[in-house]
Design an enzyme around this catalytic site. Structure first.
Site, mmCIF file in Angstrom:
data_model
loop_
_atom_site.group_PDB
_atom_site.id
_atom_site.type_symbol
_atom_site.label_atom_id
_atom_site.label_comp_id
_atom_site.label_asym_id
_atom_site.label_seq_id
_atom_site.Cartn_x
_atom_site.Cartn_y
_atom_site.Cartn_z
ATOM 1 N N HIS A 172 23.605 34.595 56.768
ATOM 2 C CA HIS A 172 24.466 33.415 56.924
ATOM 3 C C HIS A 172 23.867 32.199 56.211
ATOM 4 C CE1 HIS A 172 26.345 35.805 60.174
ATOM 5 N NE2 HIS A 172 25.096 36.056 60.526
ATOM 6 N N SER A 214 20.285 18.223 31.583
ATOM 7 C CA SER A 214 21.341 17.254 31.850
ATOM 8 C C SER A 214 21.257 16.137 30.822
ATOM 9 C CB SER A 214 21.196 16.675 33.271
ATOM 10 O OG SER A 214 22.024 15.541 33.442
#
Length: 487
Positions: free
Chosen positions: A162, A292
Site C-alpha cells: 500500500h 530541469s
C-alpha cells in the site's frame, strides 16, 4: 509574420513524422515496417507463387522467373504511387509497377491470387520478424536485471505494501519480482510468434477456387502449391481455413502479448521512479544531462518516465484489433485495413522503444546503500517489537506486561517522528528502561536487518538458477549488445 511552413514545400520539417520512428525506434524495427520491406516482400511472394506454380506444371518459363528474381528490389515507388492514384488499389498498382520492369513475366504475376495473398501474408511475415527483433531485446533486459538481482541479493531494504512501510525484503528480491513478470512476457512472445501460421494461397474467399481452376480440378496440386509457398516464406504451417483474410483474432493474440509486456514495463519503471524519489535507486544520469530548465539540481527519472508514457500507449493498442475482429462481416470487410496499418506497426515500434530504453536503464542502475540503511533504521525499531517481546519472554518476562511496555514506548517514539519531525528513538527508550535489562546485550542481534529478510537471498539464487538462466540460453549469442540512447 511569415508562415513556419506550408504543405507542399520541399521541407522535411513541414510535415508530421511519427516520433515512434523519427525519435525513438531502432533502425531495424523501423525497416521492418517500412514501405521497402513491405513491397519488397510482395514481390518475393509473387516470385514464390510463380516458382511453385511452375514446379507443379503451369506454363511459366525459367526466363520469366529469372526476370522476376532480377527485379525484386528494383521498385519504382513514384510509378507505384501514380498507379495507385489512378487505380485506387494498392496491390494492382504494384502489380503494374512490377510488370513494367518484368515485361516477359507480366502475364503471370499474381496468377490466381487475391490482394490478401500479398497483403496478409506480408503482414504475417512482418509480425514474425517483429517478434524475432523483440525477443533478444527482452532477453537482454532480463539478463541485465538478473545480474543486478544477483549483485544485491543480500542487501536489505524496506518493503512496501500500500506504499506504506512493511517487512524488509532485499534489493535483489524486489528486482526478481520485475524479472518474473518479464519472463512471463518472454514466454508469451515466443508462444505468439510460434503460433503464427501463413495465410498461404487461398483465393478470394478462402476456398482456393481460382487455383483449383488453374490446376484443372487437381486438389492434390492445390494443396501442394499451398505447402510449397508456405515453406518458401519460412513458415512450418498455414491456416487450413481462412476467409479472404486470416482471422483477425490473430492480431488480438499478437497485440495482447505486447500490451501485457507494456503493463510489466510500466510497473517496473513506476517502481524505479518511486525509488528515485526516495533516493534509494536511480536510473543512469549522464554527466552533461539536464534534469530541469529551471531547477539545476533536479535528477528526473526521464528514461523511466518515457517508458511509462509509451507503455500506456502500447497497452491501449490492443483495443483496435479487439474491435476490428468483432465487426468483420462474413468472409471480410475492408474496414480493417486502415486501422491495421496503424496499430500493428505502432505496437511493435512502441515495444521496441520501451525495451531498448529499459535495457539502457538496467545497465546503469545506481544503488545508494546508505540511504536504504537510514530508511531501514527509521522503521526497523517498530518491526522489531515482536522479536523483542519474544526475547523478553524467553528471559523470564511476562508477555502481556512486555507488550504493554512496548506499546507505550512505541507510541512515544511515533509522536517524536510524526509531531516533532525527529528520528525514531524507540531503541534508545528501550535501552533506557530498566525493565528490558535482561536483553540489553542482545539488542544489536535482534535489530540486525538481515534477520528480517527471511529467505529472500535464497529465493533469488534459486529463481535465477532454475528459471531465469535456462530461459535465456537460446539468446546467449545476442547478449553482448549494449544500448546507448540517441535521445
Amino acid at each position: 509574420m511569415a508562415a513556419a511552413g506550408r504543405p507542399g514545400e520541399a521541407d522535411a520539417f513541414a510535415c508530421y513524422h511519427s516520433p515512434l520512428v523519427s525519435r525513438y525506434a531502432s533502425p531495424e524495427m523501423g525497416f521492418n515496417f517500412s514501405e521497402r520491406k513491405k513491397f519488397g516482400t510482395w514481390r518475393r511472394l509473387w516470385l514464390y507463387l510463380a516458382q511453385a506454380e511452375k514446379s507443379l506444371g503451369l506454363p511459366i518459363t525459367d526466363e520469366q522467373i529469372q526476370e522476376m528474381e532480377a527485379n525484386l528490389d528494383n521498385i519504382d515507388f513514384k510509378m507505384a504511387a501514380e498507379e495507385e492514384k489512378k487505380l485506387r488499389h494498392d496491390v494492382m498498382a504494384h502489380v503494374h509497377t512490377f510488370a513494367h520492369c518484368c515485361p516477359k513475366a507480366s502475364g503471370i504475376i499474381h496468377l490466381g491470387a487475391t490482394s490478401c495473398y500479398v497483403g496478409d501474408n506480408t503482414d504475417l511475415i512482418v509480425l514474425r520478424d517483429g517478434f524475432n527483433l523483440l525477443l533478444p531485446k527482452l532477453a537482454r533486459v532480463i539478463s541485465r536485471l538478473a545480474d543486478f538481482a544477483e549483485k544485491y541479493a543480500n542487501l536489505p531494504t524496506l518493503g512496501f505494501t500500500h506504499y506504506q512501510p512493511a517487512q524488509l525484503t532485499t534489493v535483489g528480491k524486489r528486482c526478481c519480482l520485475w524479472i518474473q513478470d518479464l519472463c512471463m512476457d518472454l514466454q508469451n512472445l515466443e508462444r505468439a510468434r510460434d503460433d503464427l501460421r501463413f495465410r498461404g494461397v487461398k483465393g478470394t474467399t478462402g476456398t482456393q477456387a481460382s487455383f483449383l481452376q488453374l490446376f484443372e480440378g487437381n486438389h492434390e496440386k492445390v494443396e501442394e502449391l499451398d505447402r510449397l509457398v508456405t515453406a518458401m516464406a519460412g513458415f512450418k504451417r498455414a491456416y487450413i481455413v481462412t476467409g479472404q483474410t486470416y482471422s483477425r483474432k490473430v492480431d488480438i493474440e499478437v497485440l495482447s502479448v505486447l500490451a501485457s509486456l507494456g503493463a510489466s514495463i510500466h510497473k517496473i519503471c513506476t517502481d524505479i521512479r518511486l525509488l528515485a524519489n526516495l533516493k534509494e535507486i536511480e536510473e543512469p544520469f549522464e554527466r552533461d544531462q539536464i534534469g530541469s530548465s529551471a531547477m539545476p539540481y533536479k535528477r528526473n527519472p526521464m528514461r523511466s518516465e518515457r517508458c511509462c508514457s509509451l507503455a500506456r500507449h502500447l497497452v491501449t493498442l490492443v483495443l483496435n484489433p479487439l474491435q476490428t475482429a468483432s465487426v468483420q462481416w462474413f468472409e471480410r470487410t475492408l474496414d480493417d485495413s486502415a486501422n491495421r496499418r496503424v496499430c500493428l506497426a505502432e505496437a511493435f515500434l512502441t515495444a521496441d522503444i520501451v525495451l531498448s530504453t529499459l535495457q539502457n536503464i538496467s545497465e546503469g542502475l545506481v544503488v545508494y546503500p546508505k540511504v536504504i540503511e537510514r530508511r531501514i533504521q527509521q522503521e526497523l525499531p517498530f518491526m522489531a517489537t515482536e522479536n523483542i517481546i519474544m526475547a523478553m519472554v524467553k528471559a523470564g518476562g511476562n508477555r502481556q506486561d512486555c507488550h504493554e511496555k512496548m506499546r507505550v514506548l512505541s507510541q512515544q517514539a511515533a509522536a517524536v517522528v510524526k509531531q516533532e519531525g525527529g528520528d525514531n528513538d524507540l531503541i534508545a527508550r528501550i535501552r533506557a528502561d530498566p525493565y528490558f535489562s535482561p536483553i540489553q546485550g542482545h539488542l544489536e542481534s535482534l535489530l540486525d536487518p538481515t534477520s528480517f529478510t527471511g529467505r529472500a537471498p535464497q529465493q533469488v539464487a534459486r529463481f535465477l538458477k532454475e528459471e531465469v538462466h535456462p530461459m535465456l540460453t537460446p539468446y546467449q549469442s545476442k547478449m553482448g549488445v549494449k544500448i546507448e540512447l540517441a535521445l
